[in-house]
Design a protein around this motif. Structure first.
Motif, mmCIF file in Angstrom:
data_model
loop_
_atom_site.group_PDB
_atom_site.id
_atom_site.type_symbol
_atom_site.label_atom_id
_atom_site.label_comp_id
_atom_site.label_asym_id
_atom_site.label_seq_id
_atom_site.Cartn_x
_atom_site.Cartn_y
_atom_site.Cartn_z
ATOM 1 N N TRP A 94 0.842 -1.189 0.000
ATOM 2 C CA TRP A 94 0.000 0.000 0.000
ATOM 3 C C TRP A 94 0.885 1.250 0.000
ATOM 4 N N PRO A 95 0.422 2.327 -0.612
ATOM 5 C CA PRO A 95 1.168 3.584 -0.478
ATOM 6 C C PRO A 95 1.118 4.066 0.980
ATOM 7 N N GLU A 96 2.019 4.952 1.322
ATOM 8 C CA GLU A 96 2.110 5.459 2.699
ATOM 9 C C GLU A 96 0.804 6.101 3.120
ATOM 10 N N GLY A 97 0.281 5.683 4.249
ATOM 11 C CA GLY A 97 -0.884 6.285 4.858
ATOM 12 C C GLY A 97 -2.213 5.773 4.342
ATOM 13 N N ILE A 98 -2.224 4.891 3.361
ATOM 14 C CA ILE A 98 -3.490 4.377 2.827
ATOM 15 C C ILE A 98 -3.768 2.958 3.343
ATOM 16 N N LYS A 99 -2.892 2.307 3.990
ATOM 17 C CA LYS A 99 -3.069 0.908 4.420
ATOM 18 C C LYS A 99 -4.269 0.810 5.351
ATOM 19 N N PRO A 100 -5.239 -0.094 5.041
ATOM 20 C CA PRO A 100 -6.407 -0.238 5.897
ATOM 21 C C PRO A 100 -6.052 -0.854 7.256
ATOM 22 N N ALA A 101 -6.925 -0.652 8.203
ATOM 23 C CA ALA A 101 -6.704 -1.183 9.558
ATOM 24 C C ALA A 101 -7.074 -2.660 9.598
#
Length: 199
Positions: A94-101
């Motif tokens: 995932w790109p930085e800051g978009i990774k789901p929880a």
């Protein structure tokens, strides 16, 4: 004297049975055909040979086989297959800051094997060219059937001839027995024979 009287009594009663025509050649022949073990065995062999001919002729026709099988498994070797969503999400870059929880949820990919299985099979066979095998088999079984019929007819003729000889011998022995009693002055009706023997 006593033996003569007993044998004469037996002959009278057997003659009486023949005079009433309860046992003629036709009746005795029918009884022989129905109860003689040799004839019954040959009749059974002839009947079997006729069935063999029909079976050989049926070889020209198609054969259809249907097979149905069922299986029940108490311990299924493969249960349901689940995949954790977090594992799938973690495998993606995932790109930085978009990774789901992470959620901890699971997805079912495969329900698992069933306990009961059925198998159906249908086969159809039609002989087209057998290099004369079926034709020769029919000819062979027809010849065997004819041989069995000839054996049966020959044995029937033999038994009928034997029956005729025994009947003629019996009648001659009865006639000669009573000829000796009254010096050729004899009538074969049972009532006259009884009065002749008693007097």
């Amino acid at each position: 004297m006593k033996k003569l009287f007993l044998s004469a009594t037996f002959l009278i009663f057997s003659t009486f049975a023949f005079c009433n025509a309860s046992y003629n050649f036709g009746v005795l022949r029918e009884a022989m055909n129905e109860s003689n073990p040799d004839l019954l065995k040959l009749k059974e062999e002839y009947s079997q040979s006729l069935l063999d001919v029909k079976d050989a002729v049926a070889g020209f026709g198609p054969t259809i086989d249907l097979q149905i099988t069922g299986t029940y498994l108490t311990n299924v070797p493969l249960d349901a297959v689940y995949v954790n969503i977090d594992d799938i999400v973690g495998a993606i870059k995932w790109p930085e800051g978009i990774k789901p929880a992470a959620t901890g949820q699971r997805i079912k990919l495969y329900d698992g094997m069933e306990n009961t299985y059925y198998n159906f099979g249908l086969s159809f066979q039609q002989p087209i060219w057998t290099w004369g095998k079926l034709t020769n088999a029919v000819k062979l079984y027809k010849l065997i059937s004819e041989i069995k019929l000839t054996q049966l007819e020959s044995e029937q003729q033999k038994k009928e001839t034997e029956l005729e000889i025994r009947m003629i011998t019996l009648w001659k022995s009865i006639i000669f027995k009573f000829i000796n009693i009254k010096y050729l002055n004899i009538n074969l009706c049972p009532e006259n024979l009884i009065s002749e023997i008693i007097s």
